[in-house]
Write a protein that holds these residues in place. Structure first.
Motif, PDB file in Angstrom:
ATOM      1  N   GLU A 127       9.909   9.399  -3.649  1.00 37.56           N
ATOM      2  CA  GLU A 127      10.078   9.331  -2.194  1.00 37.56           C
ATOM      3  C   GLU A 127      11.449   8.744  -1.810  1.00 37.56           C
ATOM      4  O   GLU A 127      11.550   7.651  -1.263  1.00 37.56           O
ATOM      5  CB  GLU A 127       8.963   8.514  -1.545  1.00 37.56           C
ATOM      6  CG  GLU A 127       7.592   9.138  -1.643  1.00 37.56           C
ATOM      7  CD  GLU A 127       6.557   8.387  -0.831  1.00 37.56           C
ATOM      8  OE1 GLU A 127       6.352   8.755   0.351  1.00 37.56           O
ATOM      9  OE2 GLU A 127       5.960   7.422  -1.369  1.00 37.56           O
ATOM     10  N   ARG A 159      11.952   7.327   1.635  1.00 34.43           N
ATOM     11  CA  ARG A 159      11.256   6.043   1.814  1.00 34.43           C
ATOM     12  C   ARG A 159      12.035   4.902   1.155  1.00 34.43           C
ATOM     13  O   ARG A 159      12.159   3.807   1.713  1.00 34.43           O
ATOM     14  CB  ARG A 159       9.855   6.164   1.227  1.00 34.43           C
ATOM     15  CG  ARG A 159       8.939   4.986   1.443  1.00 34.43           C
ATOM     16  CD  ARG A 159       7.498   5.409   1.122  1.00 34.43           C
ATOM     17  NE  ARG A 159       6.615   4.274   0.951  1.00 34.43           N
ATOM     18  CZ  ARG A 159       6.111   3.569   1.950  1.00 34.43           C
ATOM     19  NH1 ARG A 159       6.401   3.868   3.202  1.00 34.43           N
ATOM     20  NH2 ARG A 159       5.304   2.549   1.723  1.00 34.43           N
ATOM     21  N   VAL A 161       5.779   3.657  -3.682  1.00 34.28           N
ATOM     22  CA  VAL A 161       6.237   5.032  -3.456  1.00 34.28           C
ATOM     23  C   VAL A 161       5.491   5.997  -4.381  1.00 34.28           C
ATOM     24  O   VAL A 161       5.124   5.645  -5.504  1.00 34.28           O
ATOM     25  CB  VAL A 161       7.757   5.176  -3.685  1.00 34.28           C
ATOM     26  CG1 VAL A 161       8.532   4.371  -2.648  1.00 34.28           C
ATOM     27  CG2 VAL A 161       8.159   4.757  -5.095  1.00 34.28           C
ATOM     28  N   ASP A 185       1.499   5.383  -6.934  1.00 31.06           N
ATOM     29  CA  ASP A 185       1.590   4.014  -6.398  1.00 31.06           C
ATOM     30  C   ASP A 185       2.594   3.194  -7.207  1.00 31.06           C
ATOM     31  O   ASP A 185       2.309   2.097  -7.678  1.00 31.06           O
ATOM     32  CB  ASP A 185       0.202   3.356  -6.396  1.00 31.06           C
ATOM     33  CG  ASP A 185       0.175   1.984  -5.722  1.00 31.06           C
ATOM     34  OD1 ASP A 185       1.121   1.674  -4.969  1.00 31.06           O
ATOM     35  OD2 ASP A 185      -0.785   1.225  -5.958  1.00 31.06           O
ATOM     36  N   GLU A 228       0.831  -1.197   0.000  1.00 33.61           N
ATOM     37  CA  GLU A 228       0.000   0.000   0.000  1.00 33.61           C
ATOM     38  C   GLU A 228       0.873   1.258   0.000  1.00 33.61           C
ATOM     39  O   GLU A 228       1.928   1.285   0.636  1.00 33.61           O
ATOM     40  CB  GLU A 228      -0.887   0.024   1.250  1.00 33.61           C
ATOM     41  CG  GLU A 228      -1.936  -1.070   1.302  1.00 33.61           C
ATOM     42  CD  GLU A 228      -3.174  -0.711   0.511  1.00 33.61           C
ATOM     43  OE1 GLU A 228      -3.272   0.447   0.032  1.00 33.61           O
ATOM     44  OE2 GLU A 228      -4.040  -1.587   0.344  1.00 33.61           O
ATOM     45  N   PRO A 229       0.410   2.318  -0.680  1.00 34.02           N
ATOM     46  CA  PRO A 229       1.117   3.600  -0.556  1.00 34.02           C
ATOM     47  C   PRO A 229       1.192   4.025   0.908  1.00 34.02           C
ATOM     48  O   PRO A 229       0.183   4.007   1.619  1.00 34.02           O
ATOM     49  CB  PRO A 229       0.238   4.566  -1.362  1.00 34.02           C
ATOM     50  CG  PRO A 229      -0.518   3.696  -2.312  1.00 34.02           C
ATOM     51  CD  PRO A 229      -0.745   2.408  -1.583  1.00 34.02           C
ATOM     52  N   GLY A 230       2.382   4.351   1.368  1.00 35.43           N
ATOM     53  CA  GLY A 230       2.569   4.739   2.759  1.00 35.43           C
ATOM     54  C   GLY A 230       2.604   3.586   3.731  1.00 35.43           C
ATOM     55  O   GLY A 230       2.852   3.780   4.927  1.00 35.43           O
ATOM     56  N   GLY A 231       2.384   2.380   3.254  1.00 33.17           N
ATOM     57  CA  GLY A 231       2.357   1.204   4.119  1.00 33.17           C
ATOM     58  C   GLY A 231       3.702   0.508   4.194  1.00 33.17           C
ATOM     59  O   GLY A 231       4.706   0.992   3.659  1.00 33.17           O
TER      60      GLY A 231
END
Length: 225
Positions: A58, A61, A32, A36, A12-15
């Protein structure tokens, strides 16, 4: 970076990132950026050397993901699947932070923000430690799009396709000629050469297998671009 070791092919995005452990190599997938995008880090167990596929977005990230599963100083290779902007937003920053050797398809190379150290095409390889991926040129989504194939000596193939192949079909093309070229390459170089158990890791979204997608080839042809 949180890390899931129960690999399902979905992130997931941000997951959290997700890691699949093979006999000689681990594969870590992370989403990222606003599109997505999937980035992948392959780590050779024996040497600790790693290959990053698509420094898409990102940067922090991406670097957190690297630090979670590898040594930042051992990311020896970075491959870009194609030139589209959403796949290269962090390329300059990642190269600056990691100092890897860089690879991209010859036809896309002039439009990248960092000139690759190596342009690659069919039959070329990218090594990281004792492991390697094979390059497959897939002309259509972009002229220089590449896929990267890792052949697990203890299992099946693992194919990183960028935007050339997704669950449900090939990636978007600019017109019928480009679509025909991509379908020809997919049928000849991918479906015609690799088994149904080959895992497919696309540039966006969930994974699939060639066996899942193979029955739909004629449908894709008929549907067109």
């Amino acid at each position: 970076m949180d890390l899931l070791d129960d690999y399902t092919g979905h992130v997931e995005p941000g997951g959290p990132a997700a890691r699949r452990d093979l006999k000689d190599v681990s594969i870590t997938k992370v989403s990222v950026g606003p599109m997505d995008n999937n980035a992948y880090l392959l780590v050779d167990h024996g040497s600790g050397e790693a290959l990053l596929i698509d420094a898409a977005n990102e940067t922090d990230r991406l670097l957190d993901t690297v630090a979670t599963v590898a040594d930042r100083g051992k990311v020896t290779s970075l491959a870009t699947t194609h030139k589209h902007w959403d796949h290269i937003q962090s390329l300059e920053d990642a190269v600056r932070a990691l100092s890897p050797a860089t690879y991209a398809g010859e036809a896309d190379a002039p439009e990248l923000p960092v000139a690759p150290d190596h342009t690659v095409g069919d039959g070329d390889t990218v090594r990281f430690g004792g492991a390697q991926v094979e390059i497959i040129h897939l002309d259509g989504h972009t002229p220089g799009s590449i896929a990267l194939l890792y052949r697990d000596p203890a299992g099946s193939g693992h194919l990183f396709t960028g935007d050339s192949l997704f669950p449900g079909g090939p990636g978007k093309t600019a017109g019928p000629a480009e679509f025909a070229s991509l379908m020809d390459d997919l049928e000849a170089k991918v479906f015609g050469q690799l088994g149904d158990d080959t895992h497919v890791y696309p540039g966006h979204g969930d994974d699939t297998t060639l066996g899942t997608e193979r029955p739909k080839l004629s449908e894709w042809r008929e549907r067109g671009w």
